[in-house]
Design a protein around this motif. Sequence first.
Motif, short mmCIF file in Angstrom:
data_model
loop_
_atom_site.label_atom_id
_atom_site.label_comp_id
_atom_site.label_asym_id
_atom_site.label_seq_id
_atom_site.Cartn_x
_atom_site.Cartn_y
_atom_site.Cartn_z
N ASP A 1 0.87 -1.19 0.00
CA ASP A 1 0.00 0.00 0.00
C ASP A 1 0.89 1.22 0.00
O ASP A 1 1.84 1.31 0.79
N SER A 2 0.58 2.16 -0.87
CA SER A 2 1.39 3.37 -0.95
C SER A 2 1.18 4.25 0.28
O SER A 2 0.07 4.38 0.79
N GLY A 3 2.27 4.87 0.72
CA GLY A 3 2.17 5.81 1.82
C GLY A 3 1.26 6.99 1.50
O GLY A 3 0.72 7.63 2.40
N LYS A 4 1.09 7.25 0.20
CA LYS A 4 0.21 8.36 -0.19
C LYS A 4 -1.23 8.09 0.25
O LYS A 4 -1.96 9.01 0.62
N MET A 5 -1.63 6.81 0.19
CA MET A 5 -2.99 6.46 0.59
C MET A 5 -3.09 6.21 2.09
O MET A 5 -4.08 6.57 2.72
N VAL A 6 -2.05 5.61 2.68
CA VAL A 6 -2.12 5.24 4.09
C VAL A 6 -1.84 6.42 5.01
O VAL A 6 -2.50 6.59 6.04
N PHE A 7 -0.86 7.25 4.65
CA PHE A 7 -0.42 8.31 5.55
C PHE A 7 -0.74 9.73 5.07
O PHE A 7 -0.93 10.62 5.88
N GLU A 8 -0.80 9.91 3.74
CA GLU A 8 -1.02 11.27 3.22
C GLU A 8 -2.50 11.60 3.07
O GLU A 8 -2.88 12.77 3.17
N ASN A 9 -3.30 10.60 2.81
CA ASN A 9 -4.72 10.84 2.57
C ASN A 9 -5.50 10.91 3.88
O ASN A 9 -6.49 10.21 4.10
N VAL A 10 -5.03 11.79 4.77
CA VAL A 10 -5.64 11.94 6.10
C VAL A 10 -6.08 13.40 6.25
O VAL A 10 -5.27 14.32 6.14
N ASP A 11 -7.37 13.57 6.49
CA ASP A 11 -7.90 14.93 6.63
C ASP A 11 -7.41 15.57 7.92
O ASP A 11 -7.46 14.95 8.99
N ALA A 12 -6.94 16.81 7.79
CA ALA A 12 -6.65 17.60 8.99
C ALA A 12 -7.98 18.03 9.61
O ALA A 12 -9.05 17.88 8.99
N THR B 1 -6.27 10.87 15.58
CA THR B 1 -7.38 9.90 15.52
C THR B 1 -7.70 9.55 14.07
O THR B 1 -7.96 8.37 13.76
N SER B 2 -7.67 10.54 13.18
CA SER B 2 -7.92 10.28 11.76
C SER B 2 -6.84 9.38 11.17
O SER B 2 -7.12 8.48 10.37
N SER B 3 -5.59 9.61 11.57
CA SER B 3 -4.48 8.78 11.09
C SER B 3 -4.67 7.34 11.55
O SER B 3 -4.45 6.39 10.78
N ALA B 4 -5.07 7.18 12.82
CA ALA B 4 -5.30 5.83 13.36
C ALA B 4 -6.43 5.14 12.60
O ALA B 4 -6.35 3.95 12.29
N SER B 5 -7.47 5.89 12.26
CA SER B 5 -8.60 5.33 11.52
C SER B 5 -8.17 4.89 10.12
O SER B 5 -8.59 3.82 9.64
N THR B 6 -7.31 5.69 9.47
CA THR B 6 -6.83 5.33 8.14
C THR B 6 -5.98 4.07 8.19
O THR B 6 -6.08 3.19 7.32
N ILE B 7 -5.14 3.96 9.22
CA ILE B 7 -4.32 2.75 9.38
C ILE B 7 -5.20 1.54 9.66
O ILE B 7 -4.95 0.44 9.14
N ASP B 8 -6.24 1.73 10.46
CA ASP B 8 -7.17 0.63 10.71
C ASP B 8 -7.81 0.14 9.41
O ASP B 8 -7.99 -1.06 9.20
N SER B 9 -8.16 1.10 8.54
CA SER B 9 -8.76 0.72 7.25
C SER B 9 -7.76 -0.06 6.41
O SER B 9 -8.12 -1.03 5.74
N SER B 10 -6.50 0.36 6.46
CA SER B 10 -5.46 -0.35 5.70
C SER B 10 -5.26 -1.76 6.25
O SER B 10 -5.11 -2.72 5.48
N LEU B 11 -5.27 -1.90 7.57
CA LEU B 11 -5.14 -3.22 8.18
C LEU B 11 -6.32 -4.11 7.80
O LEU B 11 -6.15 -5.31 7.55
N SER B 12 -7.50 -3.52 7.75
CA SER B 12 -8.69 -4.27 7.35
C SER B 12 -8.56 -4.74 5.91
O SER B 12 -8.90 -5.88 5.57
N SER B 13 -8.03 -3.85 5.05
CA SER B 13 -7.82 -4.21 3.64
C SER B 13 -6.81 -5.34 3.51
O SER B 13 -7.00 -6.28 2.71
#
Length: 411
Positions: A178-189, A331-343
């Motif tokens: 998974d690209s870091g652009k999707m996992v770490f960059e695509n996080v809403d401030a 919290t948003s970053s954690a949620s994005t990582i959770d989604s990646s782990l689910s994927s």
Amino acid sequence: MRLSFNMKFNAGLDGILNTQSKMNRAQDQLTKQTRILTPADDPAASAKVLGLDQNLEQVAQFQNNSVLLKNNLALEETVLTNMRTSIDKARSLAIAAGNGTYTESDRKAVAQELKNIQVELADLMNTRNAEGGYIFSGFQDKKQSYSFNQATGIYEFQGDDGQKALQISPTIALPGNDSGKMVFENVDARFKNTPAVISAGGATAAEVSVTDQSQFDAFYKQNYDSLTPANNDFSVALTAPSNYEILQNGVALVPPVTGAFVADAPIQFNGLTITVSGAAAVPGQIDFSLQAPEKKNILTTIGEFITALENPGLSSFEFNEAISDAITQVTSSASTIDSSLSSIGGRVNVLDSVFGTNEDLTINNKSYRADLSEVDYAAALTEITKQEIALEAISNTFVKVSGVSLFDYIR
């Protein structure tokens, strides 16, 4: 019919050679464990065996891809799980920093711990696989995923949004990264508003702050207009004798949002708390806008919060805003990582299922191939024994026949 010596000799030799050939063929079948030594032995079965061999090689490659893919996904899962633990720790520290009893030294201690977490996260985000490639750099896996920009003071993503897929069946290909652009960059401030501006009237101070983030987020997503920026401008119109009305781009909302105005009394509006001070505030107007959305990676979020913790000159409002930014974005970053782990979990489930199917196909194809081509050991051994007996009989006969001549008859 006259039989010459050569004719008798050649006939006997041909018999011996033919019998020897049959015995050799039976021995070859037994040695190579196949009854089809050449396509001429069974053209139809030979063609089917060739197709089965190709299919078995293809499935074997799919299985090798599956093993490699599962190892890559396991590595990524381990990295993201460790990151999740560190992010939870960062969130706990951000919440603790809001303790009103914390001194400047306490805040600096929190900042130091967050620096350690930031370094740890940066190291995990730059993890390499067994081939030496950076797992979060997309197709650009020879480039370090994140590097620190000394000029801007932030960590910047260096890769792309590619995902390297591997074929695990004729119709299924799964990405192994998974690209870091999707996992770490695509996080809403954190969605926020601009500071309040007193555009009319005699108010002495005004403040607009987000006090219910979830309610404001829902309002923001429904109302932010990226095509017409003026629609993101809101106003609190204060009218005589002592009323207020919320306007959007100078126009009343539908339904209207109105109420009685009391100086220093909070006005609640979709998760925002608006406070206006001053006895001469009416009539007047307070303006604010919805800030444009931003995306920030976890390293930038932690870096900004560290800066806030180490700045003793921040007002209470500014520091509370920094805490809210950090908590929401972490919290948003954690949620994005959770989604990646689910994927990843979903891909592993598909991988296991397809791997099992390929194993079953391999067993079935090998069984079918054996039915078509494998030698019958009992039949092969019987054939060898039969040809040995025949060879011995022919050899003995040849010796006797080749020794008969006219001179023997005369004697």
